[in-house]
Design an enzyme around this catalytic site. Structure first.
Site: not given
Ligand code: SF4
Length: 391
Positions: A108, A120, A127, A129, A336
């Protein structure tokens, strides 16, 4: 009764102890819950791709016997994760496509997304990612940090930086201070959002010293927001509440971005009970996100009709503060898209006709010129959707 590792109260409240003692192996998991054959096999098949990592705190919230416990579903792999559907995408939000320097996505005009690290406290099974999170080798180095700050400095159109990861609170306060310090020096950056799930999975990380750090960098020049990620009421514990208190005391507003997840929060009642508790914890329910198309998470996805039904159930029945925006992040980087039930049901020459949350019909005057912006085709589509019950 299971006998997991022992600890002292001091150890339990120490976030470093929690991180060090994360549950990483199936043998450790056996000490906490009755692991099912499905979970055991799923761990074997998925751990090299997207690791398991669960803090003792989050594990203590899991139901020992029930594999469908909403906490356990978010933390322990299931065989469904090994099914990749033909609509799944490795990078569902096109974040790599818009990566301008390693570790920074600029999609954006006014905002940039900074991946500070790929660790994490807990690796959430849904997740978005998972293509890189939990893999320490994919993390950016110090030189990349320098290139990121250079890019931000050279792009005056960017006023908002999302500090993300992984989880930025996996970094030390010292490292966070460097980030806030650099951002504070860039005059055109007006606000930043710290995106962290630690309030949920490791509330011990939200210490008084973190609160002090946030307070130090909150200024008229740079406003810091804390965006977090509670998905169900079971996560809103007393410890999480205390952590929210500490963050709130720094003057940092907190917002929640809940992901709509099948079997975890896919009903109006479940969202309502969570959002009411969050408001008490001074966390604003901000987004309800449609589950994206990341690989191996199709078992978590609900239909958009389910999401619209939830939003419709909230509107008018609960404070607007507890009604989040329902958002679809368009696949491939389209951004979004807000989704809302249809409340406009017809138009007359100089009026629009609405239906309120109780189904009652109301008319509101609207000038002819503006009415024309609602083309008959568009309106007809809305009316058809309403009649078919899809709204
Ligand atoms: S959603 Fe993915 S990036 Fe976010 S805390 Fe959980 S594992 Fe980590």
């Amino acid at each position: 009764m299971k006998k997991p590792i022992t600890w002292t109260p001091t150890q339990w409240s120490d976030w470093k102890w929690q991180q060090k003692n994360r549950i990483r192996t199936i043998e450790q998991l056996d000490e906490w819950i009755d692991v099912t054959p499905d979970e055991r096999e799923a761990f074997r098949l998925t751990n090299s791709v997207f690791r398991m990592g669960i803090t003792p705190y989050y594990a203590s919230l899991m139901n020992q016997q029930d594999p469908l416990c909403p906490i356990r579903l978010q933390a322990v792999p299931k065989m469904s994760e090994t099914k990749i559907s033909n609509t799944d995408l490795a990078d569902p939000l096109g974040e790599e496509r818009y990566m301008v320097v390693p570790g920074l996505t600029h999609r954006y005009p006014d905002r940039a997304l900074f991946y500070t690290n790929h660790n994490c406290a807990m690796y959430c099974r849904f997740c978005t990612r998972k293509r890189k999170v939990s893999n320490p080798k994919s993390m950016i180095n110090k030189q990349a940090y320098a290139a990121i700050f250079d890019y931000l400095e050279n792009h005056p159109e960017i006023s908002d930086v999302i500090i993300s990861g992984g989880d930025p609170l996996s970094l030390s306060n010292k490292r966070l201070a460097v980030i806030f310090d650099r951002l504070s020096q860039i005059k055109h950056i007006k606000y930043c959002r710290l995106g962290s799930r630690n309030l949920v999975t490791l509330p011990q990380r939200c210490t008084d010293s973190l609160s002090e750090l946030l307070k130090t960098y909150q200024s008229r020049h740079l406003s810091i927001y804390f965006n977090t990620h509670f998905n169900c009421l079971e996560e809103a514990t007393d410890e999480a509440w205390d952590a929210c208190d500490r963050i709130a005391s720094s003057g940092t507003p907190m917002n929640n971005q809940m992901v709509l997840l099948k079997g975890i929060n896919d009903s109006t009642e479940r969202v309502l009970e969570l959002n009411q508790r969050l408001l008490q914890m001074r966390v604003k329910p901000y987004y309800m996100l449609q589950c994206d198309l990341a690989e191996g998470i199709s078992h978590f996805r609900t239909s958009i009709a389910t999401g619209l039904k939830i939003i419709k159930g909230l509107r008018g029945h609960v404070s607007g503060l507890a009604s989040p925006h329902y958002i679809l992040d368009a696949p491939g980087g389209g951004g979004k898209i807000p989704l809302s039930p249809n409340y406009i049901i017809d138009k007359e020459e100089d009026h629009l006709i609405f239906r309120n949350y109780q189904g009652e019909v109301y008319r509101y005057p609207e000038s002819e010129l503006e009415l024309d912006e609602l083309t008959p085709e568009c309106l007809q589509a809305r009316i058809t959707a309403l009649k078919s019950g899809a709204a």
